[in-house]
Design an enzyme around this catalytic site. Structure first.
Site, short mmCIF file in Angstrom:
data_model
loop_
_atom_site.label_atom_id
_atom_site.label_comp_id
_atom_site.label_asym_id
_atom_site.label_seq_id
_atom_site.Cartn_x
_atom_site.Cartn_y
_atom_site.Cartn_z
N TYR A 31 -10.44 -10.18 -7.23
CA TYR A 31 -9.50 -10.39 -8.34
C TYR A 31 -9.88 -11.60 -9.19
O TYR A 31 -9.51 -11.67 -10.35
CB TYR A 31 -8.07 -10.51 -7.81
CG TYR A 31 -7.62 -9.23 -7.16
CD1 TYR A 31 -7.32 -8.12 -7.94
CD2 TYR A 31 -7.56 -9.10 -5.78
CE1 TYR A 31 -6.94 -6.92 -7.35
CE2 TYR A 31 -7.18 -7.91 -5.19
CZ TYR A 31 -6.87 -6.83 -5.98
OH TYR A 31 -6.52 -5.63 -5.40
N ARG A 56 0.85 -1.18 0.00
CA ARG A 56 0.00 0.00 0.00
C ARG A 56 0.90 1.24 0.00
O ARG A 56 2.05 1.19 0.43
CB ARG A 56 -0.91 0.02 1.23
CG ARG A 56 -1.89 -1.15 1.30
CD ARG A 56 -2.75 -1.03 2.55
NE ARG A 56 -3.75 -2.09 2.64
CZ ARG A 56 -3.59 -3.24 3.29
NH1 ARG A 56 -2.44 -3.47 3.93
NH2 ARG A 56 -4.54 -4.15 3.31
N LYS A 80 -2.95 -2.52 7.80
CA LYS A 80 -4.23 -2.06 8.34
C LYS A 80 -4.63 -2.89 9.55
O LYS A 80 -4.47 -4.10 9.57
CB LYS A 80 -5.31 -2.17 7.27
CG LYS A 80 -5.28 -1.05 6.23
CD LYS A 80 -6.49 -1.12 5.33
CE LYS A 80 -6.55 0.03 4.37
NZ LYS A 80 -7.74 -0.04 3.48
N HIS A 102 -2.12 2.55 -5.87
CA HIS A 102 -3.07 1.47 -5.59
C HIS A 102 -3.37 0.65 -6.85
O HIS A 102 -3.62 -0.55 -6.76
CB HIS A 102 -4.36 2.04 -5.00
CG HIS A 102 -5.04 1.09 -4.06
ND1 HIS A 102 -4.49 0.73 -2.84
CD2 HIS A 102 -6.20 0.40 -4.16
CE1 HIS A 102 -5.30 -0.13 -2.24
NE2 HIS A 102 -6.33 -0.34 -3.01
N HIS A 139 -5.12 -8.85 3.40
CA HIS A 139 -6.58 -8.75 3.54
C HIS A 139 -7.06 -9.57 4.72
O HIS A 139 -6.70 -10.75 4.84
CB HIS A 139 -7.27 -9.26 2.27
CG HIS A 139 -7.10 -8.36 1.09
ND1 HIS A 139 -7.29 -8.78 -0.22
CD2 HIS A 139 -6.77 -7.04 1.01
CE1 HIS A 139 -7.08 -7.77 -1.03
NE2 HIS A 139 -6.76 -6.71 -0.32
N ARG A 194 -0.77 -1.85 -7.11
CA ARG A 194 -1.07 -2.95 -6.16
C ARG A 194 -2.10 -3.89 -6.79
O ARG A 194 -1.96 -5.12 -6.70
CB ARG A 194 -1.58 -2.35 -4.86
CG ARG A 194 -2.09 -3.36 -3.82
CD ARG A 194 -2.41 -2.60 -2.54
NE ARG A 194 -3.33 -3.28 -1.67
CZ ARG A 194 -2.99 -4.16 -0.73
NH1 ARG A 194 -1.73 -4.50 -0.57
NH2 ARG A 194 -3.91 -4.72 0.05
#
Length: 298
Positions: free
Chosen positions: A272, A148, A172, A237, A263, A240
């Site tokens: 994806y 990120r 995150k 992004h 994630h 990414r």
């Protein structure tokens, strides 16, 4: 005017710089945020109970409109928390209408080749500039490891060891993950690290801190333009997303991809698979032999 207006304007400036948000999007978000601020008596210090009242106020609106308004507020509260204006984020109280999730923007491998081609040309001169060595290291890490933007610019100077093909990141939610680093990326980082002052705590220093996300976004868009790609198609992004999509196309396991991207929910990673499915459908529609056959008349 709402007392939230200065913060809202700052948030929109960041949206414009980091995400390349269009003028219409920025205007819509500003209207949504000021309207919500007026409706509940201010956003900056609102708690989840006050935010919950917005659901009833928005009930006559379409699901897509509610989703946009809620998205504006979620982004705004993430900004407040990240910039230190709040310690918490009450946006979980906002409604989440069921909508089909849009597919992420992606780049083709040909697009990526163009980007790296520009970098290679700049480094092939007799005395490449330090900025180009830095750009090379950043793009290799963005596309080669799926970092990120915030994770990239805040990397400690010694986070990558020459004898270790991975780094440990805290992303995150404070979740740690192991990120594999390619030989190319390690070589690019090693070349750049040699130019970083020994006393710098950051791999990508700038002034008394590290490079800002806004500056990173500007650099990536400038690079896209130099490669002949529309700048609005490229961002950190998007690189990414390209990392994830191209890995999946190459046969990567979805669980492994989830781990590399950091994630919490594999449902986020599964977007994806829809990108890959959309690509395959387009391939069948354009390349299958039946495409040239006329349909039978009834």
């Amino acid at each position: 005017m709402s007392s939230d207006a200065p913060l809202i304007d700052r948030f929109l400036e960041i949206m414009a710089a980091e995400r390349g948000a269009s003028r219409n999007t920025l205007l819509a978000y500003r209207t949504d945020l000021l309207g919500a601020s007026e409706a509940i008596g201010g956003l900056e210090h609102a708690d989840s109970t006050r935010l919950e009242t917005l659901a009833s106020l928005w009930s006559p609106l379409s699901g897509s409109t509610v989703a946009r308004k809620a998205s504006a507020l979620r982004g705004f509260y993430a900004f407040l928390q990240e910039e230190g204006f709040r310690d918490d984020n009450p946006s979980a109280a906002l409604p989440r209408p069921a909508l089909q999730r849009p597919l992420p923007k992606i780049l083709s491998t040909a697009d990526v080749d163009l980007i790296f081609g520009v970098i290679a040309e700049r480094l092939a001169v007799a005395h490449p500039s330090p900025q180009d060595w830095r750009l090379s290291a950043m793009i290799e890490l963005l596309y080669g490891s799926g970092l990120r933007a915030t994770e990239l610019v805040s990397l400690p100077r010694r986070s990558l060891a020459s004898d270790r093909p991975f780094l440990i990141l805290r992303g995150k939610g404070g979740r740690e993950r192991m990120v594999p680093i390619s030989d190319r990326a390690r070589a690019a980082v090693a070349a750049w690290s040699a130019l970083v002052p020994e006393d710098s705590p950051w791999l990508f220093p700038s002034g008394k801190s590290h490079l800002s996300r806004i500056r990173l976004y500007q650099m990536v868009k400038d690079l896209a333009a130099a490669a002949g790609i529309r700048p609005d198609r490229v961002s950190p992004h998007v690189l990414r997303h390209a990392f994830a999509t191209h890995l999946l196309e190459g046969g990567a396991d979805l669980r492994a991809l989830q781990t590399m991207l950091g994630h919490a929910d594999i449902g986020t990673t599964q977007i994806y698979t829809h990108v890959e499915s959309a690509r395959l459908v387009a391939l069948v529609n354009s390349r299958h032999p039946l495409v040239d056959l006329k349909p039978r008349s009834s």
